[in-house]
Design a protein around this motif. Structure first.
Motif, PDB file in Angstrom:
ATOM      1  N   PHE A   1      18.274  17.571  70.180  1.00 45.35           N
ATOM      2  CA  PHE A   1      17.477  18.546  69.465  1.00 45.35           C
ATOM      3  C   PHE A   1      17.373  18.138  68.010  1.00 45.35           C
TER       4      PHE A   1
ATOM      5  N   ILE B   1      17.504  18.376  64.017  1.00 44.65           N
ATOM      6  CA  ILE B   1      18.222  19.060  62.953  1.00 44.65           C
ATOM      7  C   ILE B   1      17.539  18.732  61.636  1.00 44.65           C
ATOM      8  N   LYS B   2      17.677  19.627  60.690  1.00 48.25           N
ATOM      9  CA  LYS B   2      17.012  19.420  59.407  1.00 48.25           C
ATOM     10  C   LYS B   2      17.786  18.428  58.535  1.00 48.25           C
TER      11      LYS B   2
ATOM     12  N   GLU C   1      25.137  24.162  67.439  1.00 46.82           N
ATOM     13  CA  GLU C   1      23.720  23.901  67.653  1.00 46.82           C
ATOM     14  C   GLU C   1      22.854  24.707  66.685  1.00 46.82           C
ATOM     15  N   GLU C   2      23.177  25.995  66.543  1.00 49.69           N
ATOM     16  CA  GLU C   2      22.397  26.853  65.653  1.00 49.69           C
ATOM     17  C   GLU C   2      22.528  26.416  64.192  1.00 49.69           C
TER      18      GLU C   2
ATOM     19  N   ASN D   1      23.177  23.446  63.004  1.00 54.29           N
ATOM     20  CA  ASN D   1      22.445  22.198  62.768  1.00 54.29           C
ATOM     21  C   ASN D   1      20.935  22.410  62.741  1.00 54.29           C
ATOM     22  N   LYS D   2      20.439  23.325  63.531  1.00 53.35           N
ATOM     23  CA  LYS D   2      19.006  23.626  63.501  1.00 53.35           C
ATOM     24  C   LYS D   2      18.601  24.222  62.146  1.00 53.35           C
ATOM     25  N   LYS D   3      19.578  24.826  61.452  1.00 58.71           N
ATOM     26  CA  LYS D   3      19.302  25.428  60.142  1.00 58.71           C
ATOM     27  C   LYS D   3      19.663  24.511  58.981  1.00 58.71           C
TER      28      LYS D   3
END
Length: 431
Positions: free
Chosen positions: A45, A47-48, A83-84, A86-88
């Protein structure tokens, strides 16, 4: 057989791939679909954060042994949080890497794995352990190494009491909180003559001591047995309980031990002769017993069905997508522990443990992480999270297959915990 190695999430540029290096022997085979789901995550997924050294979080839990199911629950929540985060954008703009080690329900192994994570793997934070005795021993290491440590699932009072440390914070309740929340209910509903079935280590001793203090103050009487972890045959202990003739069997056993003891309690017909209850009858364990053993009054430290409480339904849906079943308190423990570390580091813009520990003292969890009524905070006096204790009754499924517990009395954390000065905690901050 080779030892279990850590599980790592490895980031390359802006993409993440999951690289698992677990040589698995026969002891590590996961025996339930929920446990299997605990080590499966979709990847890659986006990540920013990119192009920087990951911030590493070490998680130590008993992935094998009698506490494997509840430990795997914490792993699921910790992975979801990672996971959350890293998505942020990660922590301080850097991706988060979660390293998972098996303490094997053994103090020496837990200490060894903690030192390995800090000294060799250079983690910035430690989370764990389910086993209270291991958690206490790990805390000695993290304090020595000046590493911020979240105890996710070890309940014994001294962790945030007599053995408290500036760097150690706890998400799950103290045993005093759980005992205080339900003792009066058990006495009023069933009576004041109790028999304890207690695991013979730090957690069990702490729970029984808390209950006995309240029972004696109310004029009650008790007897009981200390039971080794991993006991398969409870007949001798249950015969002793029957001979004592209690009004309530206080079952303090946990994980697989609680499952075995409750099955035998019902098989022996003792459920027709006395009530049963205590502190924790966790959803992982309720799932593992037959309908006849889904009985008694207990505490839950988090519950998936909280109508009207913000973000609970979304969290439950996220966990259900991973495991196929409703979220458990252990899922929330792992999730809240990792989210706490990211929140405080990003707020303070540092990984310096003493600075973060000062900032966490009194820190309130936001609603999307708290996932319960109110705004629970890490109490400054002892670093215990003042979370709600959900007192209620276990029963066979009603509608939803995981609707096997009905909350009757949510007790605010501050009320259940009592004053911080009564815990025996005296925090000494480093110079």
């Amino acid at each position: 057989m080779p030892a279990i190695k850590s599980e790592r999430f490895v980031w390359e540029d802006s993409m993440v791939t999951s690289q698992r290096s677990w040589p698995v022997d026969r002891r590590t085979v996961l025996k339930t679909s929920a446990a299997i789901a605990a080590v499966q995550f979709s990847s890659p997924f986006i990540i920013k954060a990119r192009g920087d050294t990951p911030v590493r979080i070490g998680l130590v839990d008993p992935l094998t042994g009698v506490y494997a199911a509840i430990a795997q629950g914490e792993v699921v929540g910790a992975k979801l949080a990672t996971e959350e985060i890293n998505k942020k954008g990660g922590i301080l703009g850097r991706p988060v890497e979660l390293l998972i080690e098996d303490s094997a329900n053994d103090v020496g192994t837990g200490v060894q794995k903690t030192r390995k994570l800090i000294e060799r793997d250079q983690v910035s934070f430690i989370v764990g352990d389910v086993n209270s005795g291991i958690a206490i021993a790990m805390a000695q290491v993290t304090s020595e190494k000046k590493v911020l440590h979240i105890v996710s699932g070890g309940h014994t009072d001294p962790i945030t009491g007599a053995n408290c440390s500036w760097n150690v914070f706890r998400v799950c309740n103290s045993t005093t909180m759980d005992a205080n929340a339900i003792a009066t209910t058990l006495m009023e509903k069933f009576g004041k003559k109790w028999y304890f079935l207690t695991p013979d280590y730090a957690y069990g001793h702490s729970v029984q001591a808390g209950f006995e203090k309240l029972l004696k103050a109310a004029g009650g009487t008790s007897s009981g047995a200390l039971v080794p972890l991993g006991t398969a045959d409870y007949s001798a202990y249950l015969i002793q309980a029957k001979a004592f003739g209690p009004q309530v069997l206080i079952n303090v056993m946990g994980g697989g031990d609680q499952v075995s003891s409750l099955k035998q309690f019902v098989q022996f017909g003792l459920d027709k002769q006395m009530a049963v209850g205590g502190t924790l009858f966790e959803l992982e364990s309720i799932r593992a017993v037959p309908d006849g053993a889904r009985v008694g009054w207990w505490t839950m430290e988090w519950w998936w069905d909280q109508p009207g409480v913000p973000h609970v339904a979304e969290f439950n849906a996220s966990i259900k997508k991973i495991t196929g079943a409703a979220a458990t308190a252990r899922n929330w423990f792992g999730y809240a522990s990792v989210q706490t570390l990211a929140l405080i580091a990003n707020q303070e813009k540092t990984l310096d443990a003493p600075k973060l520990a000062h900032a966490l003292s009194g820190f309130k969890l936001p609603p999307e992480v708290a996932l319960q009524p109110g705004a629970p905070s890490y109490r400054a006096g002892d670093h215990e999270l003042m979370s709600t204790v959900f007192v209620g009754e276990a029963h066979p499924p009603q509608g939803d297959p995981d609707n096997m517990f009905t909350v009757k009395n949510p007790v605010p954390g501050e009320k259940a915990a009592g004053p911080a000065e009564d815990t025996g905690c005296k925090i000494q901050w480093p110079a």
